[in-house]
Scaffold this motif. Structure first.
Motif, PDB file in Angstrom:
ATOM      1  N   SER A 166       0.816  -1.212   0.000  1.00 36.58           N
ATOM      2  CA  SER A 166       0.000   0.000   0.000  1.00 36.58           C
ATOM      3  C   SER A 166       0.852   1.265   0.000  1.00 36.58           C
ATOM      4  N   VAL A 167       1.927   1.279   0.812  1.00 37.79           N
ATOM      5  CA  VAL A 167       2.771   2.480   0.917  1.00 37.79           C
ATOM      6  C   VAL A 167       4.232   2.120   1.147  1.00 37.79           C
ATOM      7  N   ARG A 168       5.080   3.081   0.846  1.00 39.78           N
ATOM      8  CA  ARG A 168       6.479   3.055   1.281  1.00 39.78           C
ATOM      9  C   ARG A 168       6.607   4.105   2.377  1.00 39.78           C
ATOM     10  N   HIS A 169       7.283   3.747   3.465  1.00 40.47           N
ATOM     11  CA  HIS A 169       7.426   4.669   4.597  1.00 40.47           C
ATOM     12  C   HIS A 169       8.881   5.094   4.734  1.00 40.47           C
ATOM     13  N   TYR A 170       9.123   6.397   4.587  1.00 34.39           N
ATOM     14  CA  TYR A 170      10.465   6.949   4.712  1.00 34.39           C
ATOM     15  C   TYR A 170      10.621   7.476   6.141  1.00 34.39           C
ATOM     16  N   GLY A 171      10.902   6.575   7.068  1.00 31.66           N
ATOM     17  CA  GLY A 171      10.927   6.928   8.486  1.00 31.66           C
ATOM     18  C   GLY A 171      12.161   7.709   8.898  1.00 31.66           C
ATOM     19  N   HIS A 172      12.214   8.021  10.194  1.00 36.26           N
ATOM     20  CA  HIS A 172      13.308   8.830  10.755  1.00 36.26           C
ATOM     21  C   HIS A 172      14.663   8.165  10.529  1.00 36.26           C
TER      22      HIS A 172
END
Length: 368
Positions: free
Chosen positions: A218-224
């Motif tokens: 569903s998504v790609r998460h570009y976290g901290h």
């Protein structure tokens, strides 16, 4: 909906006006933001791509960013709304703020540091249309954050958002049926500095809805990307660590409380150990027994962690993270909360179409 319809709407007929608009919008993607100038363009473009084949709307719900987030988002054909009061800033306020201006039959929560997969949304909508007993659906989240203890642990241990199937709640974004959200009371608890999607999932299931995670991205998460210690400090400073305690307080006296405590047993156990130390210092000042019990318990936990992780630095980080999260949990238990349905004071910064400025169901404006 023509502009004059909204301008002439009264307190008595605003719900009819809003309902008419809702009927014309299939999906609203709510992007919650706070200082996301490095990510907001990617998130906004991906949201617009995701609704390209749908009757969709994108609402950027900003919590008073001090960078160029709002400026960048306003370049696109999306509705940009912003909190009026900095004291309202928290993770739970973002989705609820967006909900106040959302017209969609279905609602998607997207963080400002995420990028949507354009193939997910049509399949998610189809799933909800063909499965009326489900209140929400999500997909697999590709975690791209790293370089610190929290995000590396997510990757190695396999977080819930990487496992398809029936879910207790939908972390890291999901598509929700509006009618189910309204039946549960509200979209997102404006008091929560974290765990807002857990709260929503528990309320939806308590109302009889089911939740599913599909085996598609569903998504790609570009976290901290910051260091482990810097991220821990940020979690305390922003009160993100308070989320589990705030949720426990919000669900007190309901059947949902046990699920909240069960999902945070490590924090409950550590808080209990702190309580033993406190009571021992007050009631048994002449003995070192409480301190011996606490020290022994922590030493045993450290040894077990070291055996499991086989890395002294990772064990130290895990123990420190546990203590800091417990501190946040305790703070959250005693935090002051307002009624979740209370209208969030806000302003429309930009919009490609007329926007209703009166509350939908589940978002109650204060009385004059």
């Amino acid at each position: 909906m023509e502009k004059h319809a909204l301008e002439s709407a009264t307190d008595e007929n605003i719900e009819e006006v809003v309902s008419a608009r809702t009927g014309n919008t299939e999906v609203t993607i709510i992007i919650k933001t706070l200082n996301e100038e490095a990510n907001i363009e990617r998130a906004t473009k991906s949201a617009l791509d995701a609704i390209a084949e749908l009757r969709g709307q994108v609402v950027v719900a900003d919590s008073l960013s001090t960078d160029r987030t709002v400026e960048i988002a306003s370049r696109y054909p999306v509705t940009v709304v912003q909190l009026s009061n900095g004291a309202d800033r928290c993770c739970g306020a973002g989705p609820q703020l967006g909900f106040q201006y959302a017209d969609g039959e279905f609602l998607y929560i997207l963080d400002g540091d995420m990028e949507m997969d354009s193939e997910f949304l049509p399949q998610a909508v189809e799933f909800l249309r063909t499965h009326p007993d489900y209140a929400g659906v999500a997909g697999i989240v590709e975690e791209l954050g790293g370089g610190n203890y929290e995000f590396e642990t997510r990757k190695t241990q396999g977080a819930s958002w990487s496992k398809p199937g029936e879910q207790r709640w939908l972390d890291m974004g999901g598509l929700y049926r509006r009618s189910a959200v309204e039946a549960s009371g509200y979209f997102s608890n404006r008091n929560l500095h974290a765990c807002e999607e857990q709260d929503l999932g528990l309320r939806l299931r308590n109302s009889g809805g089911r939740l599913m995670r599909l085996p598609i991205r569903s998504v790609r998460h570009y976290g901290h990307q910051e260091s482990s210690w810097a991220l821990m400090k940020r979690r305390l400073k922003t009160r993100y660590a308070n989320g589990p305690g705030e949720l426990a307080r919000a669900t007190a006296g309901t059947p949902m409380l046990w699920e909240v405590l069960k999902s945070n047993l490590n924090l409950v156990a550590m808080a209990g150990l702190w309580l033993v130390l406190l009571l021992g210092a007050v009631l048994l000042p002449w003995t070192r027994l409480p301190f011996a019990v606490a020290a022994g318990s922590l030493a045993l936990v450290a040894v077990l962690m070291l055996i499991r992780k086989r890395d002294l630095s990772q064990t130290a980080l895990a123990l420190a993270n546990w203590q800091l999260r417990t501190l946040g949990f305790v703070r959250g238990l005693f935090s002051r909360q307002v009624a979740p349905k209370t209208w969030l004071e806000s302003a429309v910064i930009a919009s490609p179409a007329p926007v209703a400025t009166k509350p939908h169901a589940g978002a109650r404006a204060p009385r004059a």
